[in-house]
Design a protein around this motif. Structure first.
Motif, PDB file in Angstrom:
ATOM      1  N   LEU A   3       0.839  -1.201   0.000  1.00 11.30           N
ATOM      2  CA  LEU A   3       0.000   0.000   0.000  1.00 11.30           C
ATOM      3  C   LEU A   3       0.876   1.253   0.000  1.00 11.30           C
ATOM      4  O   LEU A   3       0.576   2.231  -0.687  1.00 11.30           O
ATOM      5  CB  LEU A   3      -0.932  -0.013   1.211  1.00 11.30           C
ATOM      6  CG  LEU A   3      -2.054  -1.066   1.132  1.00 11.30           C
ATOM      7  CD1 LEU A   3      -2.809  -1.142   2.449  1.00 11.30           C
ATOM      8  CD2 LEU A   3      -3.004  -0.758  -0.011  1.00 11.30           C
ATOM      9  N   LEU A  21       0.694   3.971  -2.798  1.00 11.96           N
ATOM     10  CA  LEU A  21       0.355   5.328  -2.369  1.00 11.96           C
ATOM     11  C   LEU A  21       1.444   6.302  -2.828  1.00 11.96           C
ATOM     12  O   LEU A  21       1.150   7.374  -3.364  1.00 11.96           O
ATOM     13  CB  LEU A  21       0.221   5.349  -0.836  1.00 11.96           C
ATOM     14  CG  LEU A  21      -0.314   6.638  -0.224  1.00 11.96           C
ATOM     15  CD1 LEU A  21      -1.713   6.920  -0.744  1.00 11.96           C
ATOM     16  CD2 LEU A  21      -0.335   6.535   1.301  1.00 11.96           C
ATOM     17  N   SER A  77      -8.112   7.541  -3.091  1.00 13.31           N
ATOM     18  CA  SER A  77      -8.979   6.759  -2.207  1.00 13.31           C
ATOM     19  C   SER A  77      -8.532   5.310  -2.232  1.00 13.31           C
ATOM     20  O   SER A  77      -7.962   4.836  -3.212  1.00 13.31           O
ATOM     21  CB  SER A  77     -10.443   6.885  -2.648  1.00 13.31           C
ATOM     22  OG  SER A  77     -10.557   6.504  -3.999  1.00 13.31           O
ATOM     23  N   LEU A  78      -8.775   4.654  -1.104  1.00  8.35           N
ATOM     24  CA  LEU A  78      -8.467   3.231  -1.072  1.00  8.35           C
ATOM     25  C   LEU A  78      -9.542   2.486  -0.297  1.00  8.35           C
ATOM     26  O   LEU A  78     -10.322   3.105   0.438  1.00  8.35           O
ATOM     27  CB  LEU A  78      -7.062   2.946  -0.522  1.00  8.35           C
ATOM     28  CG  LEU A  78      -6.599   3.393   0.841  1.00  8.35           C
ATOM     29  CD1 LEU A  78      -5.343   2.666   1.222  1.00  8.35           C
ATOM     30  CD2 LEU A  78      -6.343   4.882   0.860  1.00  8.35           C
ATOM     31  N   TRP A  88     -11.505  -1.830   0.312  1.00 11.97           N
ATOM     32  CA  TRP A  88     -11.453  -3.259   0.003  1.00 11.97           C
ATOM     33  C   TRP A  88     -12.852  -3.755  -0.358  1.00 11.97           C
ATOM     34  O   TRP A  88     -13.853  -3.072  -0.114  1.00 11.97           O
ATOM     35  CB  TRP A  88     -10.878  -4.040   1.184  1.00 11.97           C
ATOM     36  CG  TRP A  88     -11.805  -4.212   2.349  1.00 11.97           C
ATOM     37  CD1 TRP A  88     -12.666  -5.235   2.587  1.00 11.97           C
ATOM     38  CD2 TRP A  88     -11.948  -3.302   3.445  1.00 11.97           C
ATOM     39  NE1 TRP A  88     -13.339  -5.036   3.751  1.00 11.97           N
ATOM     40  CE2 TRP A  88     -12.914  -3.854   4.314  1.00 11.97           C
ATOM     41  CE3 TRP A  88     -11.352  -2.088   3.796  1.00 11.97           C
ATOM     42  CZ2 TRP A  88     -13.310  -3.226   5.494  1.00 11.97           C
ATOM     43  CZ3 TRP A  88     -11.735  -1.471   4.963  1.00 11.97           C
ATOM     44  CH2 TRP A  88     -12.701  -2.033   5.798  1.00 11.97           C
ATOM     45  N   TRP A 101      -8.038  -2.092  -3.174  1.00  8.74           N
ATOM     46  CA  TRP A 101      -7.772  -1.180  -4.289  1.00  8.74           C
ATOM     47  C   TRP A 101      -7.337   0.191  -3.812  1.00  8.74           C
ATOM     48  O   TRP A 101      -7.605   0.596  -2.684  1.00  8.74           O
ATOM     49  CB  TRP A 101      -8.997  -1.088  -5.196  1.00  8.74           C
ATOM     50  CG  TRP A 101     -10.276  -0.736  -4.466  1.00  8.74           C
ATOM     51  CD1 TRP A 101     -11.179  -1.613  -3.957  1.00  8.74           C
ATOM     52  CD2 TRP A 101     -10.744   0.570  -4.153  1.00  8.74           C
ATOM     53  NE1 TRP A 101     -12.187  -0.949  -3.340  1.00  8.74           N
ATOM     54  CE2 TRP A 101     -11.950   0.402  -3.448  1.00  8.74           C
ATOM     55  CE3 TRP A 101     -10.273   1.856  -4.396  1.00  8.74           C
ATOM     56  CZ2 TRP A 101     -12.685   1.482  -2.974  1.00  8.74           C
ATOM     57  CZ3 TRP A 101     -11.006   2.934  -3.926  1.00  8.74           C
ATOM     58  CH2 TRP A 101     -12.207   2.747  -3.225  1.00  8.74           C
ATOM     59  N   ILE A 102      -6.649   0.879  -4.706  1.00  3.20           N
ATOM     60  CA  ILE A 102      -6.253   2.257  -4.442  1.00  3.20           C
ATOM     61  C   ILE A 102      -6.378   3.015  -5.766  1.00  3.20           C
ATOM     62  O   ILE A 102      -5.881   2.578  -6.797  1.00  3.20           O
ATOM     63  CB  ILE A 102      -4.837   2.343  -3.832  1.00  3.20           C
ATOM     64  CG1 ILE A 102      -4.382   3.789  -3.707  1.00  3.20           C
ATOM     65  CG2 ILE A 102      -3.825   1.557  -4.623  1.00  3.20           C
ATOM     66  CD1 ILE A 102      -3.193   3.947  -2.771  1.00  3.20           C
ATOM     67  N   ARG A 112      -6.256   3.206 -11.250  1.00  2.05           N
ATOM     68  CA  ARG A 112      -6.758   2.375 -10.155  1.00  2.05           C
ATOM     69  C   ARG A 112      -6.014   1.040 -10.156  1.00  2.05           C
ATOM     70  O   ARG A 112      -6.005   0.321 -11.149  1.00  2.05           O
ATOM     71  CB  ARG A 112      -8.248   2.133 -10.340  1.00  2.05           C
ATOM     72  CG  ARG A 112      -8.892   1.284  -9.259  1.00  2.05           C
ATOM     73  CD  ARG A 112     -10.287   0.888  -9.720  1.00  2.05           C
ATOM     74  NE  ARG A 112     -10.955   0.061  -8.739  1.00  2.05           N
ATOM     75  CZ  ARG A 112     -11.870   0.511  -7.876  1.00  2.05           C
ATOM     76  NH1 ARG A 112     -12.212   1.771  -7.893  1.00  2.05           N
ATOM     77  NH2 ARG A 112     -12.433  -0.305  -7.016  1.00  2.05           N
ATOM     78  N   THR A 117      -5.720  -2.667  -8.343  1.00  2.00           N
ATOM     79  CA  THR A 117      -6.469  -3.589  -7.498  1.00  2.00           C
ATOM     80  C   THR A 117      -5.597  -4.807  -7.199  1.00  2.00           C
ATOM     81  O   THR A 117      -5.020  -5.398  -8.109  1.00  2.00           O
ATOM     82  CB  THR A 117      -7.760  -4.057  -8.202  1.00  2.00           C
ATOM     83  OG1 THR A 117      -8.420  -2.912  -8.729  1.00  2.00           O
ATOM     84  CG2 THR A 117      -8.662  -4.780  -7.227  1.00  2.00           C
TER      85      THR A 117
END
Lengths: 491, 242
Positions: free
Chosen positions: A386, A390, A404-405, A407, A417-418, A478, A480
């Motif tokens: 992450l 990020l 945004s993140l 699950w 996901w982020i 995005r 995932t």
């Protein structure tokens, strides 16, 4: 000792020897049986012929009344005395004797009553062997044996002389001895044929066997030389036996496939090292050059040295980060480093968001919670993944953009996901972003090492999962992460 | 370690007439190192990050040598080199290649580059190559005879005279005097003098510098007000006019 000698021979020689030996044994056995069979048949036939010839002569002299019945008036009374063996012995012997057969007439005591031989060209008769003679005297009809006399091979037969046909009482014995020359001739020819035939068969067999083993093992020899060439570093070598569909062909194919994979991974490794060295070039150039500039005297001027020092610090820091990520990456090749523990996602994310806020650098960070869920994960790795994603998002967004993140639970998968609203990834970069050291122009400027996403991919794969990326240039990206949900789960 | 000869400067080192270098490099950290390094050595540096910008800048003229990186964001170094030559400009070009591959060098030289260096490179090496290019192109001639009052130093014959009489100097003293005379008024710390005369890897007491300076002073009969002045708490500097 013999065993080690056997094993010191090449497989080819051993196979040829075994094959040839087996063939020889089988052929010799077969030939021997065939020969003996023929021999006993021929002897048997000869004995039968002689007995058949002897039968009417004996009956003629012993039982004359049965030959000339009513014509001669009264038949003589059948008494013991009516057959005078001593009287008829010489006639009997004479009539039983022919060009190659000589008869002896013996009485019950074994005395020779008459010898049939008169002419010098007729063979001499061997003296009867008591063992066989006694068997004939005891009433055995078919007593035959072979013997040698004066270098001539003879078949000897005994015929018991009976008081009357079928009677138990025996007056004496006739010994018939015949020359085996014609039989021996046939047998000699047979032996010759067998020996030559077996020899030829062995030769042909050996040649065929050699051809077979060579064609099978020759390809193995080829594989050996290919192996050696590969061991010397020529990974481009292949055995290449597409025409063979047998076990050796399969082995060659499996081998070639293996070398192909090794070559590919070797090339990847080489590329990786080259890329890593390439990444080292800039920092090393900066550090070395800046130090030289400083030592030449720029150190005496604070306005010049400050910028250089900052540069050097930044590059050295980048180097140290590169080192760490390279180490991480090398460790991840062994998926045994994954230490899974059961974790509640809500708890994990609520604590992670606090750390994430420190990395966000003014981006608007938000969490979208998914269903309450516990999963088996290596939390240290998850946090690093992450962080990397990020960090990547921060580098490709501007201040104030949103990140945004969250699950979600998919079909047997946990999806983490982020997403960012940043510049997005160009479609031609998209297939390459997980490759080590791959960087778009912006990534390089923004100071990434080019290993962050590679690490994410390696880590999620070490969990048995995968990573997916969707991006639209100008609108955002995005990522995932999919983790398999095979551990205990709850709603 | 004798320093290579370079031309004397005027008032201070950042005002230079030694030559103008166009540095084409997209790695900011390397660019910064080259800019500071060349500036300190008395060159004027024009820094650009892309090939097109480099060609535009060359159009304006006044560039004595080009230091050209191959990996550039827009037009790569080979292409820049080719275009420079196709326009008939004969400015010397030194290429910085990332790869050690021979094809790269041959290609660069074929396209009209005068020299090349592979990364990572030493700044000293780069500086020496740039000087050699400048010398060969003949744009900036270097002084062979340096003088201050009645003190004369000939770099080629390695002779030093004071008021016409020869002065015998050790190689280190000669290099020290040459460095001072080429950079009048520049203050050198003892550490810098150690680095430049004894090499970067020399480890030792800076007193050795003081010993050599005092020998040099006595040999050239330097009395107050001295040519070689001690700047207290800093180091030494050379003042030709008293």
């Amino acid at each position: 000792m013999r065993d080690s000698f056997w094993h010191s021979l090449s497989l080819k020689t051993r196979l040829a020897l075994l094959y040839g030996g087996l063939l020889a044994v089988v052929l010799c056995l077969l030939g021997g049986v065939l020969y003996l069979n023929t021999r006993s048949f021929l002897l048997d036939a000869t004995a039968k012929r002689i007995r058949a010839q002897a039968k009417p002569v004996i009956e003629h002299w012993l039982y004359p009344a049965e030959f000339m019945p009513p014509l001669w008036g009264q038949s003589p009374p059948k008494t013991r005395n009516s057959i005078d063996l001593e009287r008829i012995a010489s006639f009997l012997a004479r009539d039983l004797t022919s060009r190659d057969t000589v008869a002896l007439v013996l009485d019950r005591q074994g005395r020779v009553l008459a010898v049939g031989r008169r002419l010098p060209e007729e063979p001499e008769a061997p003296s009867p062997q008591p063992f066989y003679y006694r068997r004939a005297l005891a009433g055995e009809n078919e007593v035959n044996y072979t013997t040698w006399l004066n270098r001539r091979h003879l078949l000897v037969l005994f015929i018991p002389l009976r008081w009357a046909p079928g009677s138990e009482e025996i007056l004496g014995v006739v010994q018939l001895s015949t020359l085996l020359t014609p039989v021996d001739k046939i047998l000699f020819r047979q032996r010759l044929v067998l020996i030559v035939g077996i020899g030829l068969a062995l030769l042909v067999g050996a040649a065929l066997g050699l051809f077979l083993t060579t064609s099978v093992l020759g390809d193995l020899t080829r594989m050996v030389s290919t192996c050696r060439a590969i061991a010397l570093g020529n990974l481009g070598q292949r055995v290449n036996l597409p025409h063979r569909r047998d076990e050796v062909g399969e082995l060659a194919q499996a081998f070639d496939h293996m070398v192909e994979r090794i070559e590919a991974s070797f090339a990847a490794q080489k590329r990786f090292v080259a890329n890593a060295a390439h990444e080292l070039r800039t920092p090393v150039t900066v550090l070395l050059g800046s130090l030289e500039v400083l030592m030449r005297g720029a150190q005496d001027d604070p306005t010049l040295s400050a910028g250089l020092m900052q540069n050097m610090y930044r590059e050295a820091k980048g180097l140290s980060r590169l080192c760490e990520e390279l180490l991480d990456l090398s460790r991840l090749d062994l998926s045994s480093h994954v230490k899974k523990e059961l974790a509640d996602l809500e708890t994990f994310f609520s604590s992670y968001m606090e750390k994430a806020a420190l990395l966000a650098q003014g981006r608007a960070l938000s969490l979208e919670k998914g269903p309450s869920l516990a999963a088996e994960l290596d939390l240290g790795m998850l946090e690093q993944m992450l962080n990397n994603l990020l960090d990547n998002a921060v580098r490709h967004t501007r201040e104030g953009d949103s990140i945004s993140l969250g699950w979600n639970q998919g079909d047997g998968w946990l999806e983490i996901w982020i997403a960012d609203g940043g510049e997005g990834i160009h479609s031609q970069d998209l297939p390459h972003i997980f490759e080590p050291f791959y960087q778009g122009m912006r990534g390089k400027e923004a100071g990434g090492t080019g290993l962050g996403l590679t690490l994410v991919k390696a880590m999620v794969e070490a969990h048995g999962g995968r990573v997916q990326v969707e991006s639209e240039p100008g609108h955002g990206t995005r990522f995932t992460l999919f983790f398999p949900l095979d551990g205990p789960q709850e709603d | 370690m004798a320093d290579r000869p370079f031309q004397g400067t005027k008032e201070s080192f950042w005002v230079s007439n030694r030559g103008t270098i166009l540095v084409v490099e997209d790695e900011r950290a390397i660019m910064e190192m080259l800019r500071v390094g060349f500036t300190y050595e008395g060159y004027e540096v024009i820094a650009v990050q892309g090939g097109r910008e480099a060609l535009d800048r060359l159009q304006e003229g006044g560039v004595d040598v080009v230091v050209l990186d191959i990996m550039l964001p827009d037009v790569d170094g080979f292409e820049v080199c080719r275009r420079i030559r196709s326009r008939g400009w004969d400015v010397p070009i030194l290429m910085l290649t990332a790869k050690k591959e021979i094809e790269d060098r041959v290609r660069g030289l074929d396209l009209g580059a005068d020299d090349y260096l592979t990364k990572p490179f030493s700044f000293d090496e780069l500086l020496a190559r740039v000087r050699a290019l400048l010398r060969r192109s003949g744009k900036k001639s270097e002084a062979v005879v340096l003088s201050a009052g009645d003190l004369m130093l000939n770099v080629e014959t390695r002779e030093v005279t004071k008021g016409g009489k020869p002065v015998r100097l050790t190689p280190t003293e000669f290099a020290l005097l040459e460095l001072f005379m080429r950079h009048p008024r520049r203050v050198f710390t003892r550490e810098t003098l150690l680095n430049r005369l004894w090499g970067y890897e020399y480890v030792g007491d800076t007193n050795v510098v003081d010993v050599h300076v005092s020998h040099l002073r006595s040999k050239i009969g330097d009395r107050p007000p001295r040519l070689i002045r001690t700047i207290y708490g800093v180091g030494y500097a050379f003042y030709p006019e008293t």
